[in-house]
Design a protein around this motif. Structure first.
Motif, PDB file in Angstrom:
ATOM      1  N   THR A  13      -8.207   2.982 -10.026  1.00  0.00           N
ATOM      2  CA  THR A  13      -9.132   2.342  -9.094  1.00  0.00           C
ATOM      3  C   THR A  13      -9.945   1.304  -9.854  1.00  0.00           C
ATOM      4  O   THR A  13     -10.595   1.624 -10.852  1.00  0.00           O
ATOM      5  N   THR A  17     -13.645  -3.963  -7.367  1.00  0.00           N
ATOM      6  CA  THR A  17     -13.334  -4.007  -5.935  1.00  0.00           C
ATOM      7  C   THR A  17     -13.259  -2.625  -5.288  1.00  0.00           C
ATOM      8  O   THR A  17     -13.168  -2.539  -4.058  1.00  0.00           O
ATOM      9  N   GLU A  19     -10.806  -0.887  -5.246  1.00  0.00           N
ATOM     10  CA  GLU A  19      -9.478  -0.828  -4.644  1.00  0.00           C
ATOM     11  C   GLU A  19      -8.578   0.100  -5.457  1.00  0.00           C
ATOM     12  O   GLU A  19      -8.582   0.081  -6.684  1.00  0.00           O
ATOM     13  N   ASN A  20      -7.800   0.921  -4.748  1.00  0.00           N
ATOM     14  CA  ASN A  20      -6.842   1.820  -5.400  1.00  0.00           C
ATOM     15  C   ASN A  20      -5.558   1.036  -5.700  1.00  0.00           C
ATOM     16  O   ASN A  20      -4.690   0.902  -4.836  1.00  0.00           O
TER      17      ASN A  20
END
Length: 550
Positions: A13, A17, A19-20
């Motif tokens: 992650t 961000t 984000e994954n």
């Protein structure tokens, strides 16, 4: 074959961000295997290979879960005390990011023991990548495709046990790409390649691994993967549409075998296309008269170049690596001045005018997106041209939102441009030039780092800009399929000059053969199956097939 690398439940992650980028990825890599890693831009391919190469701590910032083993040794222990008999090499997507030396010779020999075999190894690597004549050339004088070959050669001399190549054919022409895969075929290394040219990869790989949203969603032999993937390459969509129903299961073979198999066509040869020829009375927007192009007055790269481009034309420039395509585009954009001859834009001589004089008239998209990214956020980068034109904040906001959405970048508007993937950077540079409203748009290898879906979007976008907005397009490309779908006219350069100038709907197979330019798989399949008599782009073929079905 023994397992060489084992990835167990790897997740990552990004801190910036949240984000994954990787989600529960497990993968076994066997010694000597040839793996093709595919997926849409931003699916996590490069992130995964950073971990496989052990460079994630230098390239990424975020939270990691899961484990990686090299020959049974955990990654932490392996990189603290690396095995001398197990070497990992990674050729990055952008060659400029890993070249450190001043000359080809120095770069390829960097880190190589200067023993009795030094010159023999170095010369062999140069020959393998076709750069033996550039052994002592300055790196700054090379094209991006030549730089990619330098990076690959610098790994070949070290003979890595596990070799990762991230989009190695991005800037290579067809002969150089063929030569690269032939070289890789003869290596004893385990090899993993990330590649958007999925059709070519299917011909080479033993196993395909597909990623989507940070997960592995399909894997297996190319034949098995083709039956499981939700992103069937265009060659196979064409093959399925051409084949009789009883033969459709037979198309899931490697591309070279499919071309020889040529599924029995279930359709008449009734392909028709509208003429793309321009009206002769339309005014030239751009005109070159006996132009000599180059970087040194006594060493022209191109000589005696004369042609004109009319308003709304879409001109594709084809030619092999280092033939002068980029050099020509830089002259059109005013970045370089001609050694001799004249360049006219709207009947005004532009020879010695600085590039800023063409601002708002000519937009230029560089081959390497890093050359034109310098703002703090994606949104500001996209709006840069508009700010220099003193546009209002409301206009800037409206137009940048429009173009970022069209290129699938709206959700990244607050990100730093330098944090994007290479493909995302490419889309951003396209958006930041198109937002300016320039009358003439020059693009250097516009499909570099774009997956098939984004190339299709770009094709439609450029056609719309030309047909609905009246833009004139000039683009240099190695992607012949892209040229056949988008261009109204094709210029071929080589041997220091202009070799050919064809309207796209008048080009024959023989013309391509004479110019030593390979036809794309899709055209070859459609011709072999009897649906076509002449080269046509894949998007035009699919459109015609869909119309026939309806």
């Amino acid at each position: 074959m023994p397992v060489q690398i084992e990835v167990q439940h790897l997740s990552f992650t990004a801190w910036e961000t949240k984000e994954n980028l990787l989600q529960d990825v497990s993968l076994s890599v066997h010694q000597g295997e040839r793996i093709g890693l595919v997926g849409a831009s931003g699916s996590g391919k490069t992130t995964l290979t950073y971990f496989l190469a052990g460079v994630q701590r230098m390239a990424l910032a975020g939270k990691t879960e899961g484990r990686i083993f090299y020959n049974g040794i955990s990654a932490d222990d392996f990189f603290e005390n690396p095995e001398p008999d197990f070497r990992v090499g990674m050729a990055l997507q952008n060659p400029d990011s890993q070249i450190f030396s001043a000359t080809v010779y120095e770069e390829i020999g960097y880190g190589l023991p200067e023993d009795a075999l030094f010159d023999k190894k170095l010369n062999a690597a140069l020959e393998q990548v076709g750069l033996e004549k550039l052994k002592h050339a300055p790196i700054r004088s090379l094209s991006l495709g030549q730089k990619q070959r330098v990076v690959i050669a610098s790994f070949l001399v070290h003979e890595p046990d596990f070799f990762i190549l991230d989009e190695p054919t991005n800037s290579l022409d067809a002969p150089a790409t063929d030569a690269l895969f032939e070289v890789l075929d003869h290596l004893k290394s385990t090899i993993l390649i990330i590649e958007h040219d999925v059709e070519r990869l299917c011909d080479w790989a033993q196993r395909m691994v597909e990623m989507e949203a940070g997960k592995i969603v399909a894997e297996g032999s190319p034949e098995r993967w083709l039956q499981e993937t939700r992103r069937l390459p265009k060659l196979y969509r064409i093959g399925a549409a051409l084949a009789r129903p009883e033969h459709r299961e037979s198309i899931f073979v490697r591309p070279s075998k499919l071309l020889h198999f040529s599924p029995e066509c279930s359709r008449e040869n009734n392909f028709q296309t509208q003429s793309t020829a321009q009206k002769p009375e339309s005014e030239p927007l751009l005109r070159l008269e006996t132009v000599h192009c180059g970087y040194k007055k006594d060493q022209p790269v191109l000589s005696d170049i004369s042609f004109s481009v009319r308003k709304n034309e879409r001109l594709a420039i084809l030619g092999h690596n280092a033939c002068g395509k980029t050099t020509l585009l830089k002259h059109l954009a005013g970045i370089l001045q001609p050694i001799s001859g004249d360049i006219f834009l709207n009947n005004r001589k532009m020879n010695h005018e600085p590039p800023e004089k063409r601002f708002g008239q000519v937009g230029f998209v560089f081959q390497n997106p890093d050359y034109q990214l310098f703002e703090t956020t994606v949104e500001r980068e996209c709006g840069f041209c508009l700010r220099t034109q003193s546009a209002s904040e409301s206009e800037i906001s409206e137009k940048t939102a429009f173009w970022l959405k069209r290129f699938g970048l709206a959700s990244l508007n607050t990100r730093s441009p330098l944090s994007l993937s290479f493909g995302e950077k490419r889309r951003l540079t396209l958006a930041s030039v198109l937002v300016s409203g320039a009358e003439l748009i020059a693009l250097d290898e516009p499909t570099t780092a774009l997956d098939e879906e984004n190339i299709s979007i770009l094709k439609k976008l450029l056609l719309d800009l030309s047909e609905s907005s009246g833009k004139t397009l000039i683009f240099a490309t190695h992607d012949v399929d892209f040229a056949l779908d988008v261009a109204t006219r094709i210029l071929v350069i080589g041997n220091g000059g202009l070799l050919a100038d064809f309207p796209v709907d008048e080009i024959s197979n023989e013309d391509f053969h004479a110019m030593q330019i390979s036809l794309p798989f899709s055209s070859r399949l459609a011709i072999n199956s009897g649906f076509l008599d002449y080269p046509v782009g894949s998007q035009k073929i699919l459109t015609a097939l869909n119309q026939n079905q309806s």
